[in-house]
Enzyme design. Structure first.
Site, PDB file in Angstrom:
ATOM      1  N   LYS A 114      -0.458   8.077   5.605  1.00  0.00           N
ATOM      2  CA  LYS A 114       0.449   9.143   5.149  1.00  0.00           C
ATOM      3  C   LYS A 114      -0.270  10.057   4.144  1.00  0.00           C
ATOM      4  CE  LYS A 114       3.559   6.156   3.665  1.00  0.00           C
ATOM      5  NZ  LYS A 114       3.007   4.857   4.082  1.00  0.00           N
ATOM      6  N   ARG A 150      12.175   5.514   1.695  1.00  0.00           N
ATOM      7  CA  ARG A 150      11.657   4.213   2.090  1.00  0.00           C
ATOM      8  C   ARG A 150      12.770   3.181   2.241  1.00  0.00           C
ATOM      9  NH1 ARG A 150       6.053   4.828   0.128  1.00  0.00           N
ATOM     10  NH2 ARG A 150       4.774   3.066   0.776  1.00  0.00           N
ATOM     11  N   ARG A 183      -9.735   0.120   1.991  1.00  0.00           N
ATOM     12  CA  ARG A 183      -9.459   1.038   0.878  1.00  0.00           C
ATOM     13  C   ARG A 183      -9.723   0.347  -0.459  1.00  0.00           C
ATOM     14  NH1 ARG A 183      -3.613   3.700   0.664  1.00  0.00           N
ATOM     15  NH2 ARG A 183      -2.983   1.569   0.179  1.00  0.00           N
ATOM     16  N   ARG A 230       3.811  -6.269   1.248  1.00  0.00           N
ATOM     17  CA  ARG A 230       4.136  -4.852   1.471  1.00  0.00           C
ATOM     18  C   ARG A 230       4.540  -4.627   2.928  1.00  0.00           C
ATOM     19  NH1 ARG A 230      -0.920  -1.808  -0.841  1.00  0.00           N
ATOM     20  NH2 ARG A 230       0.214   0.039  -0.164  1.00  0.00           N
TER      21      ARG A 230
HETATM   22  P1  B4P Z   1      -3.469   6.109   3.190  1.00  0.00           P
HETATM   23  O1  B4P Z   1      -3.392   7.513   3.713  1.00  0.00           O
HETATM   24  O2  B4P Z   1      -4.005   5.950   1.799  1.00  0.00           O
HETATM   25  O3  B4P Z   1      -2.108   5.319   3.332  1.00  0.00           O
HETATM   26  P2  B4P Z   1      -0.613   5.595   2.852  1.00  0.00           P
HETATM   27  O4  B4P Z   1       0.200   5.445   4.088  1.00  0.00           O
HETATM   28  O5  B4P Z   1      -0.491   6.905   2.128  1.00  0.00           O
HETATM   29  O6  B4P Z   1      -0.460   4.500   1.717  1.00  0.00           O
HETATM   30  P3  B4P Z   1       0.610   3.544   1.058  1.00  0.00           P
HETATM   31  O7  B4P Z   1       1.873   3.467   1.848  1.00  0.00           O
HETATM   32  O8  B4P Z   1      -0.199   2.305   0.874  1.00  0.00           O
HETATM   33  O9  B4P Z   1       0.925   4.033  -0.391  1.00  0.00           O
HETATM   34  P4  B4P Z   1       2.045   4.769  -1.244  1.00  0.00           P
HETATM   35  O10 B4P Z   1       1.241   5.505  -2.239  1.00  0.00           O
HETATM   36  O11 B4P Z   1       2.998   5.570  -0.419  1.00  0.00           O
HETATM   37  O12 B4P Z   1      -4.392   5.325   4.220  1.00  0.00           O
HETATM   38  C1  B4P Z   1      -4.787   3.992   3.973  1.00  0.00           C
HETATM   39  C2  B4P Z   1      -6.282   3.807   4.248  1.00  0.00           C
HETATM   40  O13 B4P Z   1      -6.537   3.994   5.644  1.00  0.00           O
HETATM   41  C3  B4P Z   1      -7.165   4.815   3.508  1.00  0.00           C
HETATM   42  O14 B4P Z   1      -8.278   4.139   2.987  1.00  0.00           O
HETATM   43  C4  B4P Z   1      -7.593   5.811   4.580  1.00  0.00           C
HETATM   44  O15 B4P Z   1      -8.897   6.312   4.384  1.00  0.00           O
HETATM   45  C5  B4P Z   1      -7.553   4.958   5.847  1.00  0.00           C
HETATM   46  N1  B4P Z   1      -7.163   5.741   7.017  1.00  0.00           N
HETATM   47  C6  B4P Z   1      -6.179   6.686   7.051  1.00  0.00           C
HETATM   48  N2  B4P Z   1      -6.075   7.205   8.287  1.00  0.00           N
HETATM   49  C7  B4P Z   1      -6.997   6.540   9.064  1.00  0.00           C
HETATM   50  C8  B4P Z   1      -7.371   6.614  10.460  1.00  0.00           C
HETATM   51  N3  B4P Z   1      -6.781   7.472  11.296  1.00  0.00           N
HETATM   52  N4  B4P Z   1      -8.345   5.779  10.899  1.00  0.00           N
HETATM   53  C9  B4P Z   1      -8.947   4.898  10.047  1.00  0.00           C
HETATM   54  N5  B4P Z   1      -8.646   4.793   8.729  1.00  0.00           N
HETATM   55  C10 B4P Z   1      -7.692   5.607   8.246  1.00  0.00           C
HETATM   56  O16 B4P Z   1       2.928   3.624  -1.956  1.00  0.00           O
HETATM   57  C11 B4P Z   1       2.431   2.718  -2.929  1.00  0.00           C
HETATM   58  C12 B4P Z   1       3.560   1.839  -3.498  1.00  0.00           C
HETATM   59  O17 B4P Z   1       4.450   2.634  -4.328  1.00  0.00           O
HETATM   60  C13 B4P Z   1       4.499   1.189  -2.483  1.00  0.00           C
HETATM   61  O18 B4P Z   1       3.992  -0.034  -1.970  1.00  0.00           O
HETATM   62  C14 B4P Z   1       5.784   0.964  -3.325  1.00  0.00           C
HETATM   63  O19 B4P Z   1       5.696  -0.188  -4.109  1.00  0.00           O
HETATM   64  C15 B4P Z   1       5.816   2.178  -4.233  1.00  0.00           C
HETATM   65  N6  B4P Z   1       6.660   3.250  -3.663  1.00  0.00           N
HETATM   66  C16 B4P Z   1       6.185   4.419  -3.129  1.00  0.00           C
HETATM   67  N7  B4P Z   1       7.207   5.171  -2.659  1.00  0.00           N
HETATM   68  C17 B4P Z   1       8.338   4.460  -2.877  1.00  0.00           C
HETATM   69  C18 B4P Z   1       9.712   4.704  -2.571  1.00  0.00           C
HETATM   70  N8  B4P Z   1      10.121   5.816  -1.935  1.00  0.00           N
HETATM   71  N9  B4P Z   1      10.639   3.748  -2.926  1.00  0.00           N
HETATM   72  C19 B4P Z   1      10.262   2.638  -3.571  1.00  0.00           C
HETATM   73  N10 B4P Z   1       8.972   2.338  -3.882  1.00  0.00           N
HETATM   74  C20 B4P Z   1       8.001   3.247  -3.535  1.00  0.00           C
END
Ligand code: B4P
Length: 190
Positions: A14, A89, A128, A146
């Site tokens: 994301k 979420r 990551r 998670r």
């Molecule tokens: P990211 O792009 O970093 O993943 P994400 O989906 O944004 O991350 P996440 O869900 O973990 O975190 P968030 O900050 O929202 O990609 C992951 C990895 O994969 C990276 O290293 C990237 O380089 C790699 N990658 C990406 N695309 C790729 C591809 N096509 N091929 C290969 N590799 C690839 O949330 C963090 C925490 O905050 C949650 O766990 C929760 O505790 C809290 N939180 C956030 N929002 C909340 C909400 N609305 N309600 C309650 N708690 C919340």
């Protein structure tokens, strides 16, 4: 005003895709994960509470994240559109978002849902962890929690949007550019 939701399990990409989408479409990017990490880094009261929850792979209470989203929407009336990354979420967050947008005479434009399987989630987040040093990426038990939290609390949100005709599933397992190309194809058709 356009409101896009970038949806998917942890580590689905994301944040990665949001960075590209906000540039291409001049959207205001709101990541609840980034907002929470800022509070944690600044050691605010909210940040201390968020840290204890996120470090164990749990969600932060709905009223906290809903308030954060409301503040950003209220503070930016000039944006061309918003990109919500990691919000909603839970079902309660989705209902609150509908209400907030209705108050603004608007509604969700499109939900872009990145689909990847649990093993790929764990593989990506472990990778990551070698680069970014996020506490919630630190060990496999936390990552698995998670994923479990996603299935229990976040995945049901899909049903909230499916009936609206605005829900789009995207295969998240291609390369970053391939996934981005698919997302752009959906947005450009709107
Ligand atoms: P990211 O792009 O970093 O993943 P994400 O989906 O944004 O991350 P996440 O869900 O973990 O975190 P968030 O900050 O929202 O990609 C992951 C990895 O994969 C990276 O290293 C990237 O380089 C790699 N990658 C990406 N695309 C790729 C591809 N096509 N091929 C290969 N590799 C690839 O949330 C963090 C925490 O905050 C949650 O766990 C929760 O505790 C809290 N939180 C956030 N929002 C909340 C909400 N609305 N309600 C309650 N708690 C919340």
């Amino acid at each position: 005003m356009k409101y896009f939701i970038l949806f998917g399990p942890p580590g689905a990409g994301k944040g990665t895709q949001a960075a590209k989408m906000k540039e291409k479409y001049s959207l205001r990017h709101i990541s609840t994960g980034d907002l929470l990490r800022k509070e944690i880094a600044e050691e605010t009261e909210l940040g201390k509470m968020a840290k204890s929850l996120t470090d164990n792979g749990n969600l932060v209470p709905d009223e906290i994240v809903i308030g954060m989203i409301r503040n950003v929407l209220d503070s930016d009336r000039t944006a061309k559109g918003f990109l919500l990354d990691g919000f909603p979420r839970t079902e309660a967050q989705a209902v609150a978002l509908d209400r907030m947008l209705k108050e603004r005479g608007s509604e969700v434009t499109s939900v872009l849902s990145l689909m990847i399987d649990d093993d790929e989630v764990v593989r990506r987040i472990k990778k990551r962890a070698e680069i970014e040093n996020r506490a919630d990426d630190a060990d496999e038990a936390t990552i698995r929690n998670r994923v479990r939290t996603y299935h229990e609390k976040t995945e049901p949100v899909i049903n909230h949007y499916k009936s609206t005709g605005k829900y789009n599933e995207v295969n998240g397992t291609g390369s970053i550019e391939e996934v981005f190309g698919t997302l752009c194809g959906i947005i450009d058709r709107l």
